[in-house]
Design a protein around this motif. Sequence first.
Motif, PDB file in Angstrom:
ATOM      1  N   ARG A  65       0.970  -1.096  -0.035  1.00 41.20           N
ATOM      2  CA  ARG A  65      -0.071   0.155   0.086  1.00 41.20           C
ATOM      3  C   ARG A  65       0.848   1.129  -0.008  1.00 41.20           C
ATOM      4  N   ILE A  66       0.456   2.264  -0.615  1.00 42.17           N
ATOM      5  CA  ILE A  66       1.249   3.542  -0.806  1.00 42.17           C
ATOM      6  C   ILE A  66       0.324   4.649  -0.354  1.00 42.17           C
ATOM      7  N   GLY A  67       0.854   5.524   0.798  1.00 48.49           N
ATOM      8  CA  GLY A  67       0.136   6.495   0.984  1.00 48.49           C
ATOM      9  C   GLY A  67       1.008   7.821   0.569  1.00 48.49           C
ATOM     10  N   CYS A  68       0.309   8.768   0.150  1.00 47.88           N
ATOM     11  CA  CYS A  68       0.841   9.850  -0.529  1.00 47.88           C
ATOM     12  C   CYS A  68       0.668  10.986   0.453  1.00 47.88           C
ATOM     13  N   VAL A  69       1.655  11.931   1.055  1.00 49.83           N
ATOM     14  CA  VAL A  69       1.282  12.854   2.111  1.00 49.83           C
ATOM     15  C   VAL A  69       2.143  14.009   1.701  1.00 49.83           C
ATOM     16  N   VAL A  70       2.116  14.660   0.535  1.00 52.88           N
ATOM     17  CA  VAL A  70       3.074  15.602   0.153  1.00 52.88           C
ATOM     18  C   VAL A  70       2.733  17.078  -0.069  1.00 52.88           C
ATOM     19  N   ALA A  71       1.588  17.526   0.517  1.00 51.96           N
ATOM     20  CA  ALA A  71       0.907  18.700   0.512  1.00 51.96           C
ATOM     21  C   ALA A  71       1.028  19.240  -0.914  1.00 51.96           C
ATOM     22  N   GLY A  72       1.571  20.674  -0.960  1.00 51.03           N
ATOM     23  CA  GLY A  72       1.397  20.947  -2.336  1.00 51.03           C
ATOM     24  C   GLY A  72       1.836  20.601  -3.634  1.00 51.03           C
ATOM     25  N   ASN A  73       2.600  19.405  -3.318  1.00 50.81           N
ATOM     26  CA  ASN A  73       2.736  18.684  -4.635  1.00 50.81           C
ATOM     27  C   ASN A  73       2.048  17.406  -4.980  1.00 50.81           C
ATOM     28  N   SER A  74       0.758  17.366  -4.280  1.00 52.63           N
ATOM     29  CA  SER A  74       0.082  16.007  -4.265  1.00 52.63           C
ATOM     30  C   SER A  74      -0.507  16.114  -5.640  1.00 52.63           C
ATOM     31  N   GLY A  75      -1.098  17.192  -6.295  1.00 53.56           N
ATOM     32  CA  GLY A  75      -1.387  16.974  -7.657  1.00 53.56           C
ATOM     33  C   GLY A  75      -0.613  16.672  -8.470  1.00 53.56           C
ATOM     34  N   VAL A  76       0.935  16.763  -8.383  1.00 52.59           N
ATOM     35  CA  VAL A  76       1.796  16.119  -9.283  1.00 52.59           C
ATOM     36  C   VAL A  76       1.915  14.720  -9.197  1.00 52.59           C
ATOM     37  N   LEU A  77       1.721  14.138  -7.961  1.00 57.19           N
ATOM     38  CA  LEU A  77       1.859  12.576  -7.799  1.00 57.19           C
ATOM     39  C   LEU A  77       0.270  12.064  -8.161  1.00 57.19           C
ATOM     40  N   ALA A  78      -0.515  12.774  -8.005  1.00 59.91           N
ATOM     41  CA  ALA A  78      -2.020  12.092  -8.474  1.00 59.91           C
ATOM     42  C   ALA A  78      -1.658  12.099 -10.318  1.00 59.91           C
ATOM     43  N   LYS A  79      -1.257  12.930 -10.656  1.00 58.40           N
ATOM     44  CA  LYS A  79      -1.144  13.106 -12.390  1.00 58.40           C
ATOM     45  C   LYS A  79      -0.100  11.680 -12.666  1.00 58.40           C
ATOM     46  N   MET A  80       0.806  11.527 -11.723  1.00 52.86           N
ATOM     47  CA  MET A  80       1.679  10.299 -12.084  1.00 52.86           C
ATOM     48  C   MET A  80       0.709   9.136 -12.132  1.00 52.86           C
ATOM     49  N   ALA A  81      -0.225   8.990 -11.068  1.00 52.21           N
ATOM     50  CA  ALA A  81      -0.978   7.751 -11.149  1.00 52.21           C
ATOM     51  C   ALA A  81      -2.345   7.539 -11.942  1.00 52.21           C
ATOM     52  N   GLY A  82      -2.331   9.012 -12.775  1.00 49.27           N
ATOM     53  CA  GLY A  82      -3.380   8.879 -13.882  1.00 49.27           C
ATOM     54  C   GLY A  82      -4.746   9.390 -13.393  1.00 49.27           C
ATOM     55  N   PHE A  83      -4.858  10.339 -12.473  1.00 47.36           N
ATOM     56  CA  PHE A  83      -5.872  10.918 -12.120  1.00 47.36           C
ATOM     57  C   PHE A  83      -5.941  12.271 -11.653  1.00 47.36           C
ATOM     58  N   GLN A  84      -6.778  13.091 -11.577  1.00 44.21           N
ATOM     59  CA  GLN A  84      -6.711  14.520 -10.827  1.00 44.21           C
ATOM     60  C   GLN A  84      -7.488  14.601  -9.596  1.00 44.21           C
ATOM     61  N   LEU A  85      -6.905  15.237  -8.807  1.00 40.23           N
ATOM     62  CA  LEU A  85      -7.250  15.679  -7.582  1.00 40.23           C
ATOM     63  C   LEU A  85      -8.005  17.047  -7.553  1.00 40.23           C
ATOM     64  N   PRO A  86      -9.038  17.614  -6.815  1.00 36.31           N
ATOM     65  CA  PRO A  86      -9.680  18.573  -6.761  1.00 36.31           C
ATOM     66  C   PRO A  86      -9.230  19.727  -5.884  1.00 36.31           C
ATOM     67  N   ILE A  87      -7.849  20.156  -6.127  1.00 28.04           N
ATOM     68  CA  ILE A  87      -6.821  20.759  -5.448  1.00 28.04           C
ATOM     69  C   ILE A  87      -6.315  21.873  -6.074  1.00 28.04           C
ATOM     70  N   GLU A  88      -5.923  23.038  -5.523  1.00 30.37           N
ATOM     71  CA  GLU A  88      -5.009  24.165  -6.183  1.00 30.37           C
ATOM     72  C   GLU A  88      -3.793  24.284  -5.166  1.00 30.37           C
ATOM     73  N   SER A  89      -2.657  24.497  -5.880  1.00 35.76           N
ATOM     74  CA  SER A  89      -1.606  24.705  -4.954  1.00 35.76           C
ATOM     75  C   SER A  89      -1.296  26.289  -5.025  1.00 35.76           C
ATOM     76  N   HIS A  90      -0.827  26.816  -3.946  1.00 37.16           N
ATOM     77  CA  HIS A  90      -0.777  28.251  -3.892  1.00 37.16           C
ATOM     78  C   HIS A  90       0.650  28.502  -3.086  1.00 37.16           C
ATOM     79  N   PRO A  91       1.229  29.734  -3.374  1.00 35.10           N
ATOM     80  CA  PRO A  91       2.258  30.120  -2.212  1.00 35.10           C
ATOM     81  C   PRO A  91       1.736  30.655  -1.058  1.00 35.10           C
ATOM     82  N   LEU A  92       2.160  30.431   0.235  1.00 30.89           N
ATOM     83  CA  LEU A  92       1.576  31.100   1.524  1.00 30.89           C
ATOM     84  C   LEU A  92       2.918  31.498   2.258  1.00 30.89           C
ATOM     85  N   GLN A  93       2.794  32.937   2.570  1.00 29.93           N
ATOM     86  CA  GLN A  93       3.761  33.534   3.026  1.00 29.93           C
ATOM     87  C   GLN A  93       3.858  33.604   4.674  1.00 29.93           C
ATOM     88  N   ALA A  94       4.859  33.809   5.288  1.00 28.02           N
ATOM     89  CA  ALA A  94       4.830  34.308   6.621  1.00 28.02           C
ATOM     90  C   ALA A  94       6.070  35.109   6.826  1.00 28.02           C
TER      91      ALA A  94
END
Length: 417
Positions: free
Chosen positions: A233-262
């Motif tokens: 089993r594989i668990g992906c926990v990569v925050a802003g790069n989740s969409g990139v890994l989902a694309k590798m597996a052949g599907f899309q996630l309903p997420i957007e990646s944004h910069p967040l500053q502090a």
Amino acid sequence: MQKYSGFGLLRHALTYHENWQRVWRNPKPKKKYDVIIVGGGGHGLATAYYLAKVHNITNVAVVEKGYLGGGNTARNTTIVRSNYLWDEAALLYEHAMKLWEGLSQELNYNLMFSQRGVLNLGHTLQDMRDIHRRVSANRLNGIDSEALDTQGVQEIVPIMDCSANRRYPVLGASWQPRAGVARHDAVAWGFARAADAMGVDLIQQCEVADILTEDGAAIGVETKQHGAIYGDRIGCVVAGNSGVLAKMAGFQLPIESHPLQALVSEPIRPILDTVVMSNHVHGYISQSDKGDLVIGAGIDGYNGYGQRGSYPTVEHTLQAIVEMFPIFSRVRMNRQWGGIVDTCPDACPIISDTPVENLFFNCGWGTGGFKATPGSGHVFANTLATGRPNELAKPFSMFRFHNGALIDEHGAAGVAH
């Protein structure tokens, strides 16, 4: 695992602190694991720890392309709270809060968890209506929460300008006394040390280049440094790069990646002993143990994977802080940085199986991931161990965006905290 204690500190002082045990190993990966966790941040390391501790699954690899805790875990502003509106989100974050309260002792690692309380300010009548609604919902779920008037806020934070002639006068606030802050690096290190002690392999500097699949099921990952590593089993926990890994597996996630500053200020003497945030003015602030003012606000409006942001966001954030705290107007800023946050349309996370069998994702936490770290790891470990989500995780399936069962937490997560 060597037990840390005050006596141990004194004992090692006699040998000039030269004989401390290594905090964790740096093993070479095996060819096959029961579970592979992609992402060595707080959530991934917590998942590995609870897989070993709760489910006795120790043949686990955590694969991290950089160094452990070097992503959003090292870049957030460390606020911990659980006063969310809807039952599903509130119960998940309260589960995390209860784990936080005993975590330093459990991990034998000082996480510097400080329950100094969190204020969510209200500046308009609608703000106050929303605050009273959320406080009532919190109480129904057994979460400590109070609604304060202007005088109550001023008593907790005397240095804040609560005068009626401000552009955004403070009409009141919600107050969660059990909320607070924790040391972000220590959280990653504590979970990593404890997971390693139970046999989990922590593999750093190992970037995943592809998700390996066969007959519609995930069977492993292809890495740039060590080639193929296989897992049941594989668990992906990569925050802003989740969409990139989902694309590798052949599907899309309903997420957007944004910069967040502090950003943080120069160290000053202790002056602010709680966390103050405002959705309306759009900023939040706390003071670290070493005296820095820790400041943040919202995400940058554009999509991107850069760990930096735009100057207008910094300017707007500081305007918000000076609006609430004119006393800080001459304090100099010291450092500014950014992270990559993955945001879902309903401001709630995804803890879910996917269209690919044996592949699971934990993502979409947006600006609220750090506070959920132990709870997220606990429920995701259960999902990976059993192959299905438990009752806390069920509402956060990625398929809720197909059936419309959204959990809209924009009101409780409207500013990055």
